[in-house]
Design a protein around this motif. Structure first.
Motif, PDB file in Angstrom:
ATOM      1  N   GLY A  50       7.469   5.404   3.733  1.00  0.00           N
ATOM      2  CA  GLY A  50       7.035   5.176   5.173  1.00  0.00           C
ATOM      3  C   GLY A  50       7.630   5.737   6.194  1.00  0.00           C
ATOM      4  N   ALA A  51       7.386   5.555   7.479  1.00  0.00           N
ATOM      5  CA  ALA A  51       7.713   6.119   8.643  1.00  0.00           C
ATOM      6  C   ALA A  51       9.334   6.043   8.789  1.00  0.00           C
ATOM      7  CB  ALA A  51       6.975   5.475  10.172  1.00  0.00           C
ATOM      8  N   ASP A  52       9.834   4.807   8.331  1.00  0.00           N
ATOM      9  CA  ASP A  52      11.306   4.641   8.239  1.00  0.00           C
ATOM     10  C   ASP A  52      11.833   5.263   7.211  1.00  0.00           C
ATOM     11  OD1 ASP A  52      10.429   3.161   6.238  1.00  0.00           O
ATOM     12  OD2 ASP A  52      11.214   1.418   6.841  1.00  0.00           O
ATOM     13  N   GLY A  53      11.249   6.013   6.293  1.00  0.00           N
ATOM     14  CA  GLY A  53      11.891   6.838   5.258  1.00  0.00           C
ATOM     15  C   GLY A  53      12.168   5.962   3.973  1.00  0.00           C
ATOM     16  N   MET A  54      11.979   4.558   4.192  1.00  0.00           N
ATOM     17  CA  MET A  54      11.947   3.766   2.941  1.00  0.00           C
ATOM     18  C   MET A  54      10.605   3.689   1.955  1.00  0.00           C
ATOM     19  SD  MET A  54      15.054   2.233   3.302  1.00  0.00           S
ATOM     20  CE  MET A  54      15.403   0.472   3.586  1.00  0.00           C
ATOM     21  N   LEU A  55      10.861   3.726   0.619  1.00  0.00           N
ATOM     22  CA  LEU A  55       9.859   3.512  -0.053  1.00  0.00           C
ATOM     23  C   LEU A  55       9.249   1.969  -0.101  1.00  0.00           C
ATOM     24  CD1 LEU A  55      10.905   5.545  -3.104  1.00  0.00           C
ATOM     25  CD2 LEU A  55       8.627   6.159  -1.731  1.00  0.00           C
ATOM     26  N   PRO A  56       8.208   1.750   0.214  1.00  0.00           N
ATOM     27  CA  PRO A  56       7.602   0.406  -0.069  1.00  0.00           C
ATOM     28  C   PRO A  56       7.879  -0.270  -1.464  1.00  0.00           C
ATOM     29  CG  PRO A  56       5.730   1.922   1.155  1.00  0.00           C
ATOM     30  CD  PRO A  56       7.070   2.772   0.374  1.00  0.00           C
ATOM     31  N   ALA A  57       7.445  -1.496  -1.323  1.00  0.00           N
ATOM     32  CA  ALA A  57       7.878  -2.394  -2.643  1.00  0.00           C
ATOM     33  C   ALA A  57       6.527  -1.897  -3.582  1.00  0.00           C
ATOM     34  CB  ALA A  57       7.630  -3.752  -2.459  1.00  0.00           C
TER      35      ALA A  57
ATOM     36  N   PRO B  36       0.797  -1.031   0.119  1.00  0.00           N
ATOM     37  CA  PRO B  36       0.007  -0.086   0.038  1.00  0.00           C
ATOM     38  C   PRO B  36       1.018   1.302   0.047  1.00  0.00           C
ATOM     39  CG  PRO B  36      -0.846  -1.539   1.795  1.00  0.00           C
ATOM     40  CD  PRO B  36       0.466  -1.999   1.188  1.00  0.00           C
ATOM     41  N   ASP B  37       0.287   2.262  -0.559  1.00  0.00           N
ATOM     42  CA  ASP B  37       0.962   3.557  -0.872  1.00  0.00           C
ATOM     43  C   ASP B  37       2.595   3.508  -1.172  1.00  0.00           C
ATOM     44  OD1 ASP B  37      -1.381   4.770  -0.095  1.00  0.00           O
ATOM     45  OD2 ASP B  37      -0.867   4.850   2.224  1.00  0.00           O
ATOM     46  N   TRP B  38       2.729   2.733  -2.064  1.00  0.00           N
ATOM     47  CA  TRP B  38       4.103   2.165  -2.604  1.00  0.00           C
ATOM     48  C   TRP B  38       5.026   3.488  -3.041  1.00  0.00           C
ATOM     49  CZ3 TRP B  38       5.340   3.018  -7.547  1.00  0.00           C
ATOM     50  CH2 TRP B  38       4.177   3.173  -8.471  1.00  0.00           C
TER      51      TRP B  38
END
Length: 183
Positions: A69-76, A63-65
């Motif tokens: 995210g909160a960790d600064g990483m882009l989701p897959a 979701p929301d790739w």
């Protein structure tokens, strides 16, 4: 029967990889097998084991790739037609899978995408890409084929393929809402 199919598929992937390397001066990244059922099946098995945990069992991505995210990483991202995987050439897809994003990502792009060159052999990487491509609609496959050397011209494809690629959008922009071709 299933085990025999896996062994045959693995042999075809290895044989195909040798053929691809031989045809392209040792550059295995240039050709991905298309529509070879055993290769697609083998790719599906490798995808299930190494990719589905992040990119989804149906290639739907997280979701929301497009937003960190909160960790600064882009989701897959998704690998289905709703994502942007199909906007890259076979060579770029191979490089992303084998070497991770370091060679291609813009400054500030952070992702958990690992490099699979030490985990998967070139034939397995080709098979995963073939599996992913086999799940795209015909128009999307045609567009992706145009990204490869010797592929069709975008001018020869029906529809409007001139919209900006979603992977070029700035962080926070929702590529799902960007213009898409009528496919």
């Amino acid at each position: 029967m299933v085990l025999a199919s896996i062994v045959v598929a693995a042999g075809l992937v290895t044989a195909y990889d040798r053929l691809a390397i031989g045809r392209h001066g040792g550059k295995a990244a240039l050709v991905v097998p298309r529509d070879v059922p055993a290769v697609v099946t083998a790719g599906g098995l490798v995808y299930a084991q190494h990719c589905a945990a992040c990119h989804g069992t149906e290639l739907q991505g997280q979701p929301d790739w497009w937003k960190p995210g909160a960790d600064g990483m882009l989701p897959a991202p998704p690998h289905d037609a709703t994502g942007h995987t199909w906007q890259h050439s076979d060579a770029a897809l191979y490089d992303l899978t084998a070497n991770g994003l370091a060679n291609v990502a813009p400054p500030g792009y952070r992702s958990a995408m690992p490099a699979f060159a030490g985990t998967l052999d070139p034939g397995q990487i080709h098979a995963v890409i073939a599996y992913i491509k086999s799940r795209w609609p015909a128009g999307v496959r045609a567009y992706q084929a145009a990204q490869n050397p010797g592929g069709p011209s975008l001018a020869d494809l029906p529809g409007d393929w001139t919209y900006p690629p979603s992977c070029d959008l700035r962080f926070g922009a929702n590529p799902v809402n960007s213009p898409k071709p009528g496919r």
